[in-house]
Design a protein around this motif. Sequence first.
Motif, PDB file in Angstrom:
ATOM      1  N   GLN A 270       0.907  -0.951   0.114  1.00 26.90           N
ATOM      2  CA  GLN A 270       0.147   0.048  -0.123  1.00 26.90           C
ATOM      3  C   GLN A 270       0.907   1.250   0.119  1.00 26.90           C
ATOM      4  O   GLN A 270       1.624   1.468   0.823  1.00 26.90           O
ATOM      5  CB  GLN A 270      -0.954  -0.091   1.307  1.00 26.90           C
ATOM      6  CG  GLN A 270      -2.026   1.060   1.274  1.00 26.90           C
ATOM      7  CD  GLN A 270      -2.671   0.963   2.528  1.00 26.90           C
ATOM      8  OE1 GLN A 270      -2.259   1.602   3.524  1.00 26.90           O
ATOM      9  NE2 GLN A 270      -3.930   0.808   2.363  1.00 26.90           N
ATOM     10  N   VAL A 299      -0.674  -1.017  -4.687  1.00 34.32           N
ATOM     11  CA  VAL A 299      -2.144  -0.167  -4.466  1.00 34.32           C
ATOM     12  C   VAL A 299      -1.988   1.099  -3.738  1.00 34.32           C
ATOM     13  O   VAL A 299      -0.920   1.185  -3.141  1.00 34.32           O
ATOM     14  CB  VAL A 299      -3.275  -1.116  -4.067  1.00 34.32           C
ATOM     15  CG1 VAL A 299      -3.389  -2.360  -4.776  1.00 34.32           C
ATOM     16  CG2 VAL A 299      -2.892  -1.398  -2.640  1.00 34.32           C
ATOM     17  N   ASP A 302      -6.014   4.534  -0.619  1.00 38.86           N
ATOM     18  CA  ASP A 302      -7.370   4.519  -0.520  1.00 38.86           C
ATOM     19  C   ASP A 302      -7.947   2.958  -0.827  1.00 38.86           C
ATOM     20  O   ASP A 302      -9.008   2.744  -0.782  1.00 38.86           O
ATOM     21  CB  ASP A 302      -8.265   5.386  -1.350  1.00 38.86           C
ATOM     22  CG  ASP A 302      -7.713   5.108  -2.926  1.00 38.86           C
ATOM     23  OD1 ASP A 302      -6.825   4.337  -3.087  1.00 38.86           O
ATOM     24  OD2 ASP A 302      -8.490   5.556  -3.847  1.00 38.86           O
ATOM     25  N   VAL A 303      -7.110   1.949  -1.032  1.00 36.83           N
ATOM     26  CA  VAL A 303      -7.450   0.549  -1.395  1.00 36.83           C
ATOM     27  C   VAL A 303      -7.050  -0.280  -0.194  1.00 36.83           C
ATOM     28  O   VAL A 303      -5.936  -0.281   0.508  1.00 36.83           O
ATOM     29  CB  VAL A 303      -6.734  -0.044  -2.497  1.00 36.83           C
ATOM     30  CG1 VAL A 303      -6.901  -1.520  -2.610  1.00 36.83           C
ATOM     31  CG2 VAL A 303      -6.988   0.807  -3.609  1.00 36.83           C
ATOM     32  N   ASN A 304      -8.268  -1.097   0.672  1.00 38.38           N
ATOM     33  CA  ASN A 304      -7.797  -2.104   1.608  1.00 38.38           C
ATOM     34  C   ASN A 304      -7.192  -3.094   1.123  1.00 38.38           C
ATOM     35  O   ASN A 304      -7.514  -3.868   0.489  1.00 38.38           O
ATOM     36  CB  ASN A 304      -9.309  -2.103   2.119  1.00 38.38           C
ATOM     37  CG  ASN A 304      -9.158  -3.162   3.543  1.00 38.38           C
ATOM     38  OD1 ASN A 304      -7.917  -3.593   3.920  1.00 38.38           O
ATOM     39  ND2 ASN A 304     -10.191  -3.414   4.171  1.00 38.38           N
ATOM     40  N   ASP A 310     -11.402  -5.312  -2.986  1.00 41.09           N
ATOM     41  CA  ASP A 310     -10.747  -4.231  -3.335  1.00 41.09           C
ATOM     42  C   ASP A 310      -9.420  -4.068  -3.921  1.00 41.09           C
ATOM     43  O   ASP A 310      -9.401  -3.071  -4.751  1.00 41.09           O
ATOM     44  CB  ASP A 310     -10.647  -3.338  -1.880  1.00 41.09           C
ATOM     45  CG  ASP A 310     -10.998  -1.770  -1.945  1.00 41.09           C
ATOM     46  OD1 ASP A 310     -11.797  -1.438  -2.766  1.00 41.09           O
ATOM     47  OD2 ASP A 310     -10.371  -1.236  -0.938  1.00 41.09           O
ATOM     48  N   VAL A 311      -8.770  -4.905  -3.780  1.00 39.21           N
ATOM     49  CA  VAL A 311      -7.589  -5.026  -4.308  1.00 39.21           C
ATOM     50  C   VAL A 311      -7.501  -5.293  -5.993  1.00 39.21           C
ATOM     51  O   VAL A 311      -6.919  -4.897  -6.658  1.00 39.21           O
ATOM     52  CB  VAL A 311      -6.481  -5.951  -3.731  1.00 39.21           C
ATOM     53  CG1 VAL A 311      -5.219  -6.297  -4.715  1.00 39.21           C
ATOM     54  CG2 VAL A 311      -6.189  -5.654  -2.451  1.00 39.21           C
ATOM     55  N   ARG A 313     -10.316  -4.675  -7.438  1.00 37.66           N
ATOM     56  CA  ARG A 313     -11.029  -3.466  -8.290  1.00 37.66           C
ATOM     57  C   ARG A 313      -9.721  -2.402  -8.816  1.00 37.66           C
ATOM     58  O   ARG A 313      -9.972  -2.104  -9.741  1.00 37.66           O
ATOM     59  CB  ARG A 313     -11.825  -2.902  -7.490  1.00 37.66           C
ATOM     60  CG  ARG A 313     -12.878  -1.837  -7.990  1.00 37.66           C
ATOM     61  CD  ARG A 313     -13.961  -1.484  -6.964  1.00 37.66           C
ATOM     62  NE  ARG A 313     -14.640  -2.418  -6.750  1.00 37.66           N
ATOM     63  CZ  ARG A 313     -14.732  -2.966  -5.596  1.00 37.66           C
ATOM     64  NH1 ARG A 313     -13.850  -2.491  -4.331  1.00 37.66           N
ATOM     65  NH2 ARG A 313     -15.714  -3.952  -5.079  1.00 37.66           N
ATOM     66  N   ALA A 314      -8.754  -2.479  -7.595  1.00 36.62           N
ATOM     67  CA  ALA A 314      -7.734  -1.680  -8.199  1.00 36.62           C
ATOM     68  C   ALA A 314      -6.984  -2.171  -9.482  1.00 36.62           C
ATOM     69  O   ALA A 314      -6.643  -1.371 -10.439  1.00 36.62           O
ATOM     70  CB  ALA A 314      -6.975  -1.318  -7.191  1.00 36.62           C
ATOM     71  N   CYS A 352      -0.491  -1.042  -9.627  1.00 34.23           N
ATOM     72  CA  CYS A 352      -2.316  -0.436  -9.575  1.00 34.23           C
ATOM     73  C   CYS A 352      -2.326   0.779  -8.976  1.00 34.23           C
ATOM     74  O   CYS A 352      -3.305   1.070  -8.144  1.00 34.23           O
ATOM     75  CB  CYS A 352      -2.903  -1.687  -8.984  1.00 34.23           C
ATOM     76  SG  CYS A 352      -2.658  -3.364  -9.876  1.00 34.23           S
ATOM     77  N   THR A 353      -1.379   1.639  -8.984  1.00 27.44           N
ATOM     78  CA  THR A 353      -1.526   3.056  -8.506  1.00 27.44           C
ATOM     79  C   THR A 353      -1.851   3.929  -9.357  1.00 27.44           C
ATOM     80  O   THR A 353      -1.552   3.930 -10.506  1.00 27.44           O
ATOM     81  CB  THR A 353      -0.149   3.314  -7.752  1.00 27.44           C
ATOM     82  OG1 THR A 353       0.943   3.343  -8.641  1.00 27.44           O
ATOM     83  CG2 THR A 353       0.034   2.452  -6.651  1.00 27.44           C
ATOM     84  N   LYS A 364     -12.954   7.405  -5.605  1.00 26.32           N
ATOM     85  CA  LYS A 364     -13.681   6.266  -5.413  1.00 26.32           C
ATOM     86  C   LYS A 364     -15.068   6.919  -4.841  1.00 26.32           C
ATOM     87  O   LYS A 364     -15.306   7.765  -4.319  1.00 26.32           O
ATOM     88  CB  LYS A 364     -13.179   5.591  -4.496  1.00 26.32           C
ATOM     89  CG  LYS A 364     -11.756   4.971  -4.690  1.00 26.32           C
ATOM     90  CD  LYS A 364     -11.285   3.872  -3.769  1.00 26.32           C
ATOM     91  CE  LYS A 364     -11.930   2.669  -3.696  1.00 26.32           C
ATOM     92  NZ  LYS A 364     -11.292   1.789  -2.626  1.00 26.32           N
TER      93      LYS A 364
END
Length: 379
Positions: A270, A299, A302-304, A310-311, A313-314, A352-353, A364
């Motif tokens: 993260q 990621v 803002d990604v859990n 959530d990962v 989705r990123a 994925c950033t 989001k």
Amino acid sequence: MFDSTAEELPFLFAKAVQSLSNNPVEPVIVEDASAQQVTMEEVDLSKIPVPTLALKDDGPYFSNCVIIAKDPDTGVRNTSVHRLMVTGKNRLGLLMDVGRHLRDYYERAEAKGQSLEITINNGAHPAYYVAAITPSAAAPIDVDELGVASYLLGEPAKLCKSKTVDVEGIAEAQMIMEAEILPYVREPEGPFGEVSGYYATREDRWVVNIKSITMQKNPVIHMLHPGKEVWNSVGLGAEANLFQTISKQVKGLKKVYLSHGGSHYHAILQIDPPRNGMAKNAILAAFAVFPALQMVTAVNSDVNLYDAEDVERAMVTRCRPDKDIIIVPDCFGHELNPATDDGVGAKMGFDCTYPVPKSDRYEKVAFKEVDLNDYDIEY
């Protein structure tokens, strides 16, 4: 002893590892060890309830023993965990991965035509297990990892002198097997259901000769079922080391997580990198810090990173495959990963950033928090 949240736990373990260089606490030798209350008159492993864990395991396995050995040149102790297959009344098959300190000790002893004496300790306090799984990168070969156990226990680790070998055992273990790894002897070992979720193959591997077995009066044999228990422990040892090392090289790192789905082959970073391209630097740094990694995903904050949805989705909304996937061929990884050839294979990173600066298109969707108690509702 310490109280810690799950999120803080890797950093507690990191402090324990740092104590090895800052203020190491040496183990102490005690008399009348509880692990030596009973001595088995004749070594016979068939009298110990060792389970066969997975359906296609070739036999009973000790899966959670702490092995203590001494450097054949310096005498420094090493502590580690290895699988041990019961192959006879006084005989075990052993796996020693490339890069492990125990294998380094053994190869130097074997070059001299000598066996490597060890103690195999079952049912020790978890602090000794944490010491045994300390990554080699965090605890150099000339350092006694039992200082990690001392830090976590809040007092010196307690050892006892062995009866037949010149290596100590853990004084409060449930059982101690005094043994030697034989030089120039290899015998079939495996298959075994390994941490990868696949069976390790049957091959000629190292052989352990048991000289003596001592135990507590009513011992409880401890086992570790390969799976989340192993993934958790590897993650606890590696996450903080990854965080601290990568943070020295790349700014913006927030957290590191070794996901359960990825065993210990997938790290999620993260990170909010201050410049474009820095997330890729962090990915490459992670591979260097922890060679077993096969995949690293970066990621934003803002990604859990603990939420696989959530990962994912990123991954599908922020990773541009033509620009943000890194493939590094022919790297050394982990021998037990079937995606490698004897540990050599490609590694893959996913950036994925979002681009810096962040545009509105990456904001989001958010919703207002609603408390139904604030409304008059008739049912």
